[in-house]
Motif scaffolding. Structure first.
Motif, PDB file in Angstrom:
ATOM      1  N   ASN A 291      -6.724  -3.056   2.079  1.00  0.00           N
ATOM      2  CA  ASN A 291      -7.331  -4.054   1.206  1.00  0.00           C
ATOM      3  C   ASN A 291      -7.189  -3.595  -0.243  1.00  0.00           C
ATOM      4  O   ASN A 291      -7.026  -2.396  -0.523  1.00  0.00           O
ATOM      5  CB  ASN A 291      -8.819  -4.206   1.540  1.00  0.00           C
ATOM      6  N   ASP A 292      -7.281  -4.530  -1.165  1.00  0.00           N
ATOM      7  CA  ASP A 292      -7.242  -4.161  -2.582  1.00  0.00           C
ATOM      8  C   ASP A 292      -8.514  -3.418  -3.008  1.00  0.00           C
ATOM      9  O   ASP A 292      -8.456  -2.553  -3.877  1.00  0.00           O
ATOM     10  CB  ASP A 292      -7.063  -5.416  -3.443  1.00  0.00           C
ATOM     11  N   ASP A 293      -9.624  -3.742  -2.368  1.00  0.00           N
ATOM     12  CA  ASP A 293     -10.896  -3.090  -2.663  1.00  0.00           C
ATOM     13  C   ASP A 293     -10.956  -1.752  -1.918  1.00  0.00           C
ATOM     14  O   ASP A 293     -10.925  -1.712  -0.691  1.00  0.00           O
ATOM     15  CB  ASP A 293     -12.049  -3.997  -2.218  1.00  0.00           C
ATOM     16  N   ASN A 297     -11.550  -0.182   2.552  1.00  0.00           N
ATOM     17  CA  ASN A 297     -10.671   0.652   3.371  1.00  0.00           C
ATOM     18  C   ASN A 297     -11.382   1.867   3.961  1.00  0.00           C
ATOM     19  O   ASN A 297     -10.756   2.687   4.635  1.00  0.00           O
ATOM     20  CB  ASN A 297      -9.483   1.136   2.531  1.00  0.00           C
ATOM     21  N   HIS A 298     -12.667   1.972   3.700  1.00  0.00           N
ATOM     22  CA  HIS A 298     -13.419   3.105   4.236  1.00  0.00           C
ATOM     23  C   HIS A 298     -13.889   2.771   5.649  1.00  0.00           C
ATOM     24  O   HIS A 298     -15.045   2.430   5.891  1.00  0.00           O
ATOM     25  CB  HIS A 298     -14.596   3.440   3.318  1.00  0.00           C
ATOM     26  N   GLY A 327       0.532   5.751  -2.791  1.00  0.00           N
ATOM     27  CA  GLY A 327      -0.320   6.093  -1.665  1.00  0.00           C
ATOM     28  C   GLY A 327      -0.283   5.039  -0.576  1.00  0.00           C
ATOM     29  O   GLY A 327       0.081   3.880  -0.800  1.00  0.00           O
ATOM     30  N   ALA A 328      -0.688   5.433   0.626  1.00  0.00           N
ATOM     31  CA  ALA A 328      -0.580   4.564   1.799  1.00  0.00           C
ATOM     32  C   ALA A 328      -1.619   3.446   1.833  1.00  0.00           C
ATOM     33  O   ALA A 328      -1.561   2.583   2.707  1.00  0.00           O
ATOM     34  CB  ALA A 328      -0.696   5.400   3.073  1.00  0.00           C
ATOM     35  N   GLN A 329      -2.564   3.446   0.900  1.00  0.00           N
ATOM     36  CA  GLN A 329      -3.572   2.390   0.845  1.00  0.00           C
ATOM     37  C   GLN A 329      -3.509   1.668  -0.496  1.00  0.00           C
ATOM     38  O   GLN A 329      -4.533   1.327  -1.097  1.00  0.00           O
ATOM     39  CB  GLN A 329      -4.964   2.971   1.093  1.00  0.00           C
ATOM     40  N   ALA A 330      -2.302   1.396  -0.945  1.00  0.00           N
ATOM     41  CA  ALA A 330      -2.123   0.770  -2.258  1.00  0.00           C
ATOM     42  C   ALA A 330      -2.719  -0.633  -2.316  1.00  0.00           C
ATOM     43  O   ALA A 330      -3.257  -1.045  -3.349  1.00  0.00           O
ATOM     44  CB  ALA A 330      -0.636   0.719  -2.602  1.00  0.00           C
ATOM     45  N   GLY A 331      -2.606  -1.391  -1.233  1.00  0.00           N
ATOM     46  CA  GLY A 331      -3.139  -2.755  -1.219  1.00  0.00           C
ATOM     47  C   GLY A 331      -2.140  -3.775  -1.708  1.00  0.00           C
ATOM     48  O   GLY A 331      -1.206  -3.463  -2.451  1.00  0.00           O
ATOM     49  N   PRO A 332      -2.309  -5.038  -1.312  1.00  0.00           N
ATOM     50  CA  PRO A 332      -1.334  -6.093  -1.636  1.00  0.00           C
ATOM     51  C   PRO A 332      -1.103  -6.305  -3.130  1.00  0.00           C
ATOM     52  O   PRO A 332       0.026  -6.547  -3.552  1.00  0.00           O
ATOM     53  CB  PRO A 332      -1.948  -7.346  -0.994  1.00  0.00           C
ATOM     54  N   ALA A 333      -2.157  -6.253  -3.935  1.00  0.00           N
ATOM     55  CA  ALA A 333      -2.003  -6.556  -5.360  1.00  0.00           C
ATOM     56  C   ALA A 333      -1.094  -5.543  -6.057  1.00  0.00           C
ATOM     57  O   ALA A 333      -0.212  -5.907  -6.842  1.00  0.00           O
ATOM     58  CB  ALA A 333      -3.369  -6.596  -6.042  1.00  0.00           C
ATOM     59  N   ARG A 334      -1.295  -4.262  -5.787  1.00  0.00           N
ATOM     60  CA  ARG A 334      -0.454  -3.232  -6.413  1.00  0.00           C
ATOM     61  C   ARG A 334       0.978  -3.316  -5.895  1.00  0.00           C
ATOM     62  O   ARG A 334       1.935  -3.108  -6.646  1.00  0.00           O
ATOM     63  CB  ARG A 334      -1.036  -1.847  -6.153  1.00  0.00           C
ATOM     64  N   LEU A 335       1.142  -3.623  -4.625  1.00  0.00           N
ATOM     65  CA  LEU A 335       2.486  -3.764  -4.072  1.00  0.00           C
ATOM     66  C   LEU A 335       3.211  -4.957  -4.704  1.00  0.00           C
ATOM     67  O   LEU A 335       4.401  -4.879  -5.022  1.00  0.00           O
ATOM     68  CB  LEU A 335       2.411  -3.928  -2.554  1.00  0.00           C
ATOM     69  N   ASN A 356      -0.706  -2.803   9.991  1.00  0.00           N
ATOM     70  CA  ASN A 356       0.391  -3.050   9.047  1.00  0.00           C
ATOM     71  C   ASN A 356       0.272  -4.400   8.338  1.00  0.00           C
ATOM     72  O   ASN A 356      -0.343  -5.332   8.864  1.00  0.00           O
ATOM     73  CB  ASN A 356       1.735  -3.016   9.778  1.00  0.00           C
ATOM     74  N   MET A 357       0.909  -4.482   7.176  1.00  0.00           N
ATOM     75  CA  MET A 357       1.120  -5.725   6.449  1.00  0.00           C
ATOM     76  C   MET A 357       2.616  -5.907   6.288  1.00  0.00           C
ATOM     77  O   MET A 357       3.343  -4.934   6.052  1.00  0.00           O
ATOM     78  CB  MET A 357       0.465  -5.672   5.063  1.00  0.00           C
ATOM     79  N   VAL A 358       3.082  -7.149   6.412  1.00  0.00           N
ATOM     80  CA  VAL A 358       4.498  -7.454   6.265  1.00  0.00           C
ATOM     81  C   VAL A 358       4.653  -8.442   5.121  1.00  0.00           C
ATOM     82  O   VAL A 358       4.050  -9.518   5.121  1.00  0.00           O
ATOM     83  CB  VAL A 358       5.085  -8.061   7.557  1.00  0.00           C
TER      84      VAL A 358
END
Length: 363
Positions: A291-293, A297-298, A327-335, A356-358
């Protein structure tokens, strides 16, 4: 001269219930941690596979079947029974596996196969001193600098998810891609490692040609062997190249599986992908679910991915030029910011699983 102020340490009250709950979780974690090498041993020596048929065995019988020492096997079986990974029948002192336990631990190439993770974990424990040092210095640690078990472990950890989703749902979620692959297309799989994703696609789309690229030469050599074993070497090749300089053009599909966040310069990689795509080509980006937040992700899955990120992904990125450290938890917005920074105008989430997210990107 004014006297220095004395500060009294703040006394914080300990909640006994919260303390006991924390210790309870710690006991569970300690048991899981100590059992990890036993799972690895069981996988390497074929102990789980020998029990996969569900037929009850004594420690002596299992030792004989696997060519191992009975006294060690007896202790191994009891540890697994305590961890509910095998079952124990106290009436005759025999051990067996349920169908569910066998599917997870004794059967290769299933969507729920777990032992590969423990090869990855063992590699990280062997690298602990190196990792502790880079935490002091802030330097990176390249993928190639890890103990070799990481490479097999990573492939075996991700392959079950790819088996379950890649051909059945992820590729169909991309607009027009499946039709091209069935008819005949050109595909580049970047950061392919041992080629698990490449070979899965190749087996499903016999009319398409695939090229897997990875900067790690040892992994490329292993992927070539696997392609021959799979009988697809006539239309699948593996080459040594990085995400910013892999050769070729007019690819109908360029795929990044769980690797974009490991790159030092993911924006530069995105820009290179755009140059290599055919006019109507698609970039498929598979990333760990996040998640972006940060707080969202905790959770148990975030715990796995943040831990992997802290020991593999961020060090890998920081060892390269730019060193963005997504990092592996970058989130959709950063990607999305990375992808658009590379010149792409179309970006959308096409599919997701709990792990996963695709994403689909086009120029």
């Amino acid at each position: 001269m004014a006297a220095q102020e004395q500060t009294t340490p703040r006394v914080r009250e300990v909640n006994p219930d919260a303390l006991n709950a924390l210790l309870g979780r710690a006991v569970q974690d300690m048991g899981a941690a100590l059992q990890a090498p036993l799972i690895l041993i069981g996988d390497k020596l074929g102990l789980y596979r020998a029990m996969g048929d569900g037929v009850p065995v004594t420690p002596a019988e299992l030792a004989k079947k696997t060519g191992t020492a009975e006294r060690y096997v007896r202790e191994w079986l009891n540890a697994n029974a305590a961890g509910q990974l095998v079952q124990y029948d106290g009436k005759d002192g025999r051990y067996f596996m349920t169908p569910e336990q066998a599917l997870v631990l004794a059967t290769d190439d299933t969507p729920v196969h777990l032992p590969g993770f423990y090869h990855l974990l063992a590699s990280l424990m062997k690298d602990e001193e190196k990792l502790t040092e880079i935490y002091r210095t802030g330097k990176g640690m390249g993928w190639h600098e890890h103990e070799k078990g990481l490479f097999e472990g990573t492939e075996r950890f991700f392959r079950p998810t790819y088996l379950a989703n890649l051909v059945s749902s992820w590729i169909p979620s991309l607009k027009g891609v499946e039709k091209k692959l069935k008819t005949g297309a050109r595909v580049a799989d970047i950061g392919c490692g041992h080629g698990a994703s490449t070979l899965l696609m190749a087996k499903s789309y016999p009319n398409t040609k695939f090229i897997g690229f990875d900067y790690h030469e040892a992994s490329v050599k292993k992927a070539r062997v696997k392609a021959k074993e799979a009988g697809v070497a006539d239309r699948v090749t593996f080459e040594v190249a990085s995400a910013k300089d892999f050769p070729g053009k007019d690819y109908d599909l360029v795929a990044f599986f769980d690797c974009l966040h490991d790159m030092g310069d993911p924006v530069g990689a995105a820009a290179h992908v755009k140059k290599t795509l055919a006019p109507a080509g698609t970039w498929m980006i598979v990333e760990p679910f996040a998640n972006d937040d940060t707080a969202a992700n905790h959770n148990p899955i975030g715990r796995i991915f943040y831990s992997a990120s802290a020991t593999i992904c961020v060090p890998c990125s920081l060892a390269q030029e730019v060193g963005m450290g997504l990092g592996a938890q970058a989130g959709p917005a950063r990607l999305e910011k990375v992808v658009r920074g590379g010149g792409f105008t179309h970006f959308r989430k096409a599919a997701e699983t709990p792990f996963n997210m695709v994403f689909e990107a086009r120029g």
